[in-house]
Design a protein around this motif. Structure first.
Motif, PDB file in Angstrom:
ATOM      1  N   THR A 298      35.489  63.103  28.550  1.00  0.00           N
ATOM      2  CA  THR A 298      34.089  63.400  28.233  1.00  0.00           C
ATOM      3  C   THR A 298      33.999  64.323  27.036  1.00  0.00           C
ATOM      4  N   ARG A 302      32.036  63.338  23.597  1.00  0.00           N
ATOM      5  CA  ARG A 302      30.917  64.143  23.113  1.00  0.00           C
ATOM      6  C   ARG A 302      31.058  64.475  21.633  1.00  0.00           C
ATOM      7  N   GLN A 303      32.294  64.708  21.195  1.00  0.00           N
ATOM      8  CA  GLN A 303      32.458  65.051  19.783  1.00  0.00           C
ATOM      9  C   GLN A 303      32.181  63.853  18.873  1.00  0.00           C
ATOM     10  N   LEU A 312      27.719  57.874  24.158  1.00  0.00           N
ATOM     11  CA  LEU A 312      28.364  58.276  25.409  1.00  0.00           C
ATOM     12  C   LEU A 312      27.532  57.820  26.603  1.00  0.00           C
TER      13      LEU A 312
END
Length: 385
Positions: A298, A302-303, A312
């Motif tokens: 995760t 997210r990055q 995502l």
């Protein structure tokens, strides 16, 4: 001479740890450096690809469940550290590079005790637990992500972003441009969940595609990895759906070609997957594996989502209805896909092995200069004292 002293690579466990070590070995060998691999009893060698790299095997284990498992692992790590200290005396390396995972712990720990400079390579956006144990002893921590979690403030000055090396066939497609799907042309959708596929993809994606408008379904050329035992059941789910094309395999040997050709990927968010997607520059829907250690997938996803390179979807939200809605929107918006492809390409690289080798060789040179200036070169007989 510094070039006569080998550089030890400590790696084992999963391919996610092992492949970056192989990529670094290739780059160091091309520079005329001596390289030695240290792995655990179960770890693979570089095999036929790099037969010139010597391999040493030592004891190591991840802490198991319960008190007995932890005790057994501690004993094995202790034995491995004794074996690694003997290797430091025997090989007198100029540097040690650890790639995470518990098989790297004894070698990196022994190197730190012997005063040999160490570099840690972290593939994910969260510093792994083994690397956290070793960070205080490292001179450099080479990372793949610009933002790193679980790093102590005292160790942040050691961070250098090198990226995560990709396979040569992936790197060779770095300049394969992205052409978004046309309004009425085919849409190439690639679904992967690791080498064995992901059960949730086999269950959700057919139902999501069934909800799409028939005209859009007819344009989709789907290539999907499945678990071998799920191939027949998954194929049955697509029966009569009217897709433009359907390819189901348990393993794609031509993955670089398929990745370069796809318009959109639906994947997990492991470090190697992220590195390959961004090296070539392909937009993706990322569904992180929810049981990954420290939820690092995760953090990885997210990055990428933050820079507009991917979208995502947490697995609890990964339903047929949600996916159908997302696919309908994205596959009808080629500009959004093209923007994500550019963002992914800008984030990724194909020279991570070069940058990692630069960091290691620079550290080797500095260490040898310090030894010469101080007149206190560590002799092999002293390394374990």
């Amino acid at each position: 001479m510094p070039h006569d002293k080998p550089i030890l690579l400590a790696a084992g466990g999963t391919g996610g740890h092992f492949f970056p070590a192989e990529a670094l070995a290739r780059e160091l060998l091309a520079r005329g450096r001596a390289v030695t691999l240290v792995t655990d009893r179960r770890g693979q060698a570089f095999g036929d690809s790099l037969p010139e790299v010597p391999v040493h095997r030592i004891q190591a284990a991840a802490p198991g469940g319960g008190l007995l498992g932890k005790v057994k692992a501690a004993v094995q790590l202790g034995i491995g550290t004794i074996e690694a200290r003997a290797l430091m005396r025997q090989l007198d390396p100029c540097a040690v590079v650890g790639f995470g995972g518990y098989p790297s712990v004894p070698t990196v720990f022994a190197a730190g005790r012997a005063g040999i400079p160490t570099v840690l390579h972290e593939q994910n956006a969260v510093l792994g637990r083994a690397n956290r144990m070793l960070a205080g002893r490292a001179r450099r921590i080479a990372v793949a992500f610009p933002e790193m979690a679980a790093v102590r403030d005292a160790d942040r000055a050691k961070l250098v972003r090198t990226g995560n090396p990709v396979r040569p066939p992936i790197a060779a497609r770095r300049d394969a441009g992205y052409a978004a799907p046309s309004a009425d042309g085919p849409v190439r959708l690639l679904v992967t969940g690791g080498s064995q596929g992901a059960r949730v993809f086999s269950e959700i994606i057919p139902e999501a595609l069934r909800r799409l408008p028939g005209a859009l379904r007819a344009r989709i050329e789907l290539a999907q990895q499945c678990r071998p035992e799920e191939l027949d059941a998954t194929r049955a789910r697509y029966q009569g759906m009217g897709l433009g094309a359907l390819t189901l395999e348990s393993f794609f040997r031509d993955m670089p070609d398929r990745l370069a050709a796809c318009h959109l990927a639906v994947t997990r968010a492991g470090a190697s997957t992220v590195a390959e997607l961004t090296c070539i520059g392909r937009p993706a829907l990322l569904v992180p594996y929810p049981h990954a250690m420290d939820d690092h997938q995760t953090a990885n996803a997210r990055q990428l989502a933050a820079v507009g390179a991917a979208w995502l979807i947490p697995q609890p939200d990964f339903t047929a209805e949600t996916l159908a809605e997302r696919l309908t929107g994205l596959l009808s918006d080629p500009a959004a896909l093209a923007h994500a492809a550019r963002a992914a390409h800008g984030w990724g690289s194909d020279d991570a092995a070069v940058r990692l080798a630069d960091a290691v060789v620079e550290l080797c040179g500095r260490h040898c200069q310090e030894d010469g200036a101080n007149g206190n070169r560590i002799e092999p007989s002293e390394a374990a004292e």
